[in-house]
Design an enzyme around this catalytic site. Structure first.
Site, PDB file in Angstrom:
ATOM      1  N   ARG A 246       0.756  -1.371  -0.137  1.00  0.00           N
ATOM      2  CA  ARG A 246      -0.046   0.032  -0.039  1.00  0.00           C
ATOM      3  C   ARG A 246       0.713   1.435   0.009  1.00  0.00           C
ATOM      4  O   ARG A 246       1.962   1.406   0.677  1.00  0.00           O
ATOM      5  CB  ARG A 246      -0.947  -0.099   1.220  1.00  0.00           C
ATOM      6  CG  ARG A 246      -1.870  -1.298   1.137  1.00  0.00           C
ATOM      7  CD  ARG A 246      -2.779  -1.449   2.170  1.00  0.00           C
ATOM      8  NE  ARG A 246      -4.042  -2.320   2.170  1.00  0.00           N
ATOM      9  CZ  ARG A 246      -3.495  -3.565   2.076  1.00  0.00           C
ATOM     10  NH1 ARG A 246      -2.430  -4.137   2.617  1.00  0.00           N
ATOM     11  NH2 ARG A 246      -4.670  -4.435   2.133  1.00  0.00           N
TER      12      ARG A 246
ATOM     13  N   HIS B  20      -0.716  -2.715  -4.567  1.00  0.00           N
ATOM     14  CA  HIS B  20      -0.179  -3.631  -5.575  1.00  0.00           C
ATOM     15  C   HIS B  20      -0.009  -2.826  -7.121  1.00  0.00           C
ATOM     16  O   HIS B  20      -0.515  -3.417  -7.863  1.00  0.00           O
ATOM     17  CB  HIS B  20      -0.870  -4.968  -5.611  1.00  0.00           C
ATOM     18  CG  HIS B  20      -0.834  -5.766  -4.324  1.00  0.00           C
ATOM     19  ND1 HIS B  20       0.180  -5.741  -3.726  1.00  0.00           N
ATOM     20  CD2 HIS B  20      -1.895  -6.704  -4.003  1.00  0.00           C
ATOM     21  CE1 HIS B  20      -0.178  -6.445  -2.446  1.00  0.00           C
ATOM     22  NE2 HIS B  20      -1.274  -6.934  -2.675  1.00  0.00           N
TER      23      HIS B  20
ATOM     24  N   HIS C 148       3.396 -12.764  -5.274  1.00  0.00           N
ATOM     25  CA  HIS C 148       2.243 -12.976  -4.366  1.00  0.00           C
ATOM     26  C   HIS C 148       1.581 -14.344  -4.248  1.00  0.00           C
ATOM     27  O   HIS C 148       0.324 -14.480  -4.362  1.00  0.00           O
ATOM     28  CB  HIS C 148       0.891 -12.066  -4.657  1.00  0.00           C
ATOM     29  CG  HIS C 148       0.123 -11.492  -3.402  1.00  0.00           C
ATOM     30  ND1 HIS C 148      -0.362 -12.224  -2.765  1.00  0.00           N
ATOM     31  CD2 HIS C 148      -0.228 -10.279  -3.294  1.00  0.00           C
ATOM     32  CE1 HIS C 148      -1.053 -11.633  -1.974  1.00  0.00           C
ATOM     33  NE2 HIS C 148      -0.919 -10.235  -2.137  1.00  0.00           N
TER      34      HIS C 148
ATOM     35  N   ASP D 104      -1.742  -9.679   8.545  1.00  0.00           N
ATOM     36  CA  ASP D 104      -1.445  -8.816   7.481  1.00  0.00           C
ATOM     37  C   ASP D 104      -0.636  -7.851   7.279  1.00  0.00           C
ATOM     38  O   ASP D 104      -0.861  -6.497   7.351  1.00  0.00           O
ATOM     39  CB  ASP D 104      -2.854  -8.327   6.573  1.00  0.00           C
ATOM     40  CG  ASP D 104      -2.888  -7.893   5.017  1.00  0.00           C
ATOM     41  OD1 ASP D 104      -1.767  -7.944   4.565  1.00  0.00           O
ATOM     42  OD2 ASP D 104      -3.805  -7.489   4.725  1.00  0.00           O
TER      43      ASP D 104
ATOM     44  N   GLU E 243       5.465 -12.456   1.399  1.00  0.00           N
ATOM     45  CA  GLU E 243       5.975 -11.491   0.322  1.00  0.00           C
ATOM     46  C   GLU E 243       7.189 -10.806   0.303  1.00  0.00           C
ATOM     47  O   GLU E 243       6.900  -9.632   1.180  1.00  0.00           O
ATOM     48  CB  GLU E 243       4.808 -10.538  -0.338  1.00  0.00           C
ATOM     49  CG  GLU E 243       3.511 -11.425  -0.501  1.00  0.00           C
ATOM     50  CD  GLU E 243       2.171 -10.294  -0.029  1.00  0.00           C
ATOM     51  OE1 GLU E 243       2.082  -9.332  -0.452  1.00  0.00           O
ATOM     52  OE2 GLU E 243       1.441 -10.703   0.615  1.00  0.00           O
TER      53      GLU E 243
HETATM   54  C1  GLA Z   1      -1.714  -8.333   0.304  1.00  0.00           C
HETATM   55  C2  GLA Z   1      -2.392  -7.265   1.057  1.00  0.00           C
HETATM   56  C3  GLA Z   1      -3.563  -7.820   1.590  1.00  0.00           C
HETATM   57  C4  GLA Z   1      -4.437  -8.203   0.335  1.00  0.00           C
HETATM   58  C5  GLA Z   1      -3.784  -9.267  -0.412  1.00  0.00           C
HETATM   59  C6  GLA Z   1      -4.575  -9.488  -1.755  1.00  0.00           C
HETATM   60  O1  GLA Z   1      -1.148  -9.314   0.869  1.00  0.00           O
HETATM   61  O2  GLA Z   1      -1.523  -6.993   2.305  1.00  0.00           O
HETATM   62  O3  GLA Z   1      -4.066  -6.819   2.447  1.00  0.00           O
HETATM   63  O4  GLA Z   1      -4.755  -6.981  -0.268  1.00  0.00           O
HETATM   64  O5  GLA Z   1      -2.637  -8.596  -0.779  1.00  0.00           O
HETATM   65  O6  GLA Z   1      -5.917  -9.626  -1.225  1.00  0.00           O
END
Ligand code: GLA
Length: 380
Positions: A105, A130, A204, A278, A343
């Protein structure tokens, strides 16, 4: 004298072993069908003699499948994905995709570089995620080379024009996927630019070491993360800028813990914000050197995945947005917690955080993000 004989024997043995032909790994191009508009999508299957294989498709330079043997030698596909190319565009989830130009982000879809403000499309509430709605995952990449040998390798390239998705500079991107006979799948992203810009490119892949077609999720996988700190976020998953110690929190995976053990800890604000995990973890050791960052073990199949990376951080995502609306390649519905992502990346929102490692790329410099997914088995 005796020692000398032993040394001689060992030297002779190692020379003999070095001369033994390595197991070969194959890279085989195959057709992967068409998009709705008729664009052809190719796949390259990388396979080795021990039964491991990976299918890379030109749409999004995506890992479409990854089959790995379990402790009994039975191979299963351990990544989520779709059976057809068009589904990747119709129901985007970034399954196995190359994401960028800035993975993760950027707050408010805005950043300033050398005094100039850039505005990027927002596609995650008020944030840019992304690379926006037309990121690298939606591009059809070119196959630059395909090689078989002791390592099977495919090199894909893509040019993202100056100003695409709001980013300055023409970005020349290369993705190299390589599988060797030691069950290591390496992924390397490289990029150059003709104007100063920001870059963060990662893969990803959504992993379920028990197999994508199975009905068990990943909550009982044991995760170890070489990270003493993580970057806490606000409710929109933008880092606050702090580096917080994991000690005493549900984010402490240093000694290995089940993914699901603390994932429902409603007393932890960070877990609530993420609806689970996350979050970006700060990988111990020097960024830029390939170092061990993560290990995941599935107790049932015995599959173990180790992840080594050069990136400063790793986003650990526990598949919180898989909500049962997606049907995967083997006809099964994907639900929350069915997979995890690791990731390797620069920290989220780095363009707006002066205290974070810089995502800046200047003309004449080369961006490199290298990661290795190493497979083995354990137990019984
Ligand atoms: C990343 C983001 C998540 C989500 C996924 C895709 O991992 O951090 O919040 O957006 O991608 O769904």
């Amino acid at each position: 004298m005796r020692n000398r004989v032993v040394i001689f024997a060992l030297t002779a043995l190692s020379l003999f072993l070095a001369g033994t032909p390595a197991h070969s790994a194959e890279a085989t191009p195959v057709d992967f069908g068409e998009l709705q508009d008729g664009t052809r999508i190719d796949a390259i299957v990388l396979s080795n003699a021990s039964g491991t294989s990976a299918t890379i498709i030109t749409l999004g330079a995506t890992i479409q499948s990854l089959s790995v043997p379990d402790r009994n030698g039975k191979s299963d596909d351990i990544v989520l994905g779709y059976a057809t190319a068009s589904e990747y565009l119709e129901k985007p989830q970034y399954f196995g995709a190359t994401v960028g130009r800035y993975a993760n982000r950027i707050a408010g879809g805005r950043f300033t570089l050398d005094g100039k403000e850039y505005s990027l499309p927002t596609n995650d509430g008020s944030n840019h995620l992304h690379g926006g709605p037309q990121g690298l995952d939606k591009a059809v990449w070119k196959v630059a080379s395909v090689e078989s040998g002791s390592t099977a390798r495919v090199t894909l390239t893509h040019e993202s024009p100056d100003g695409e998705a709001g980013y300055p500079g023409t970005l020349e991107v290369t993705a190299i996927y390589a599988l060797n006979d030691r069950d290591e799948l390496s992924v390397e992203y490289r990029a150059t630019t003709d104007k100063s810009t920001v870059v963060n490119i990662t893969n990803h892949a959504y992993f379920n070491l028990a197999g994508e077609a199975g009905s068990d999720g990943v909550m009982d996988h044991r995760l170890t993360l070489a990270a003493d700190r993580f970057t806490p976020v606000d409710e929109t998953l933008i880092p606050t800028g702090e580096l917080q110690g994991v000690e005493g929190t549900p984010f402490d995976f240093r000694d290995g813990e089940l993914i699901g053990l603390r994932i429902r800890d409603g007393g932890d604000e960070q877990i609530r914000f993420g609806r689970g995990y996350d979050h970006n973890f700060v990988v111990n050791g020097a960024a830029g050197t390939l170092r061990p960052a993560a290990r995941v073990e599935d107790p049932h199949s015995g599959r173990v995945m180790e992840v080594l990376m050069t990136a400063p951080g790793v986003q650990f995502y526990s598949g919180n947005f898989l909500d049962g609306t997606t049907v995967g390649k083997s006809g099964r519905i994907y639900r929350q917690g069915d997979a995890f992502c690791l990731e390797p990346q620069v920290f989220p929102d780095s363009p707006n955080k002066s205290g974070f490692p810089s995502p800046r790329l200047d003309p004449g410099d080369r961006y490199v993000n290298r990661m290795v997914f190493r497979f083995s088995t354990a137990g019984r």
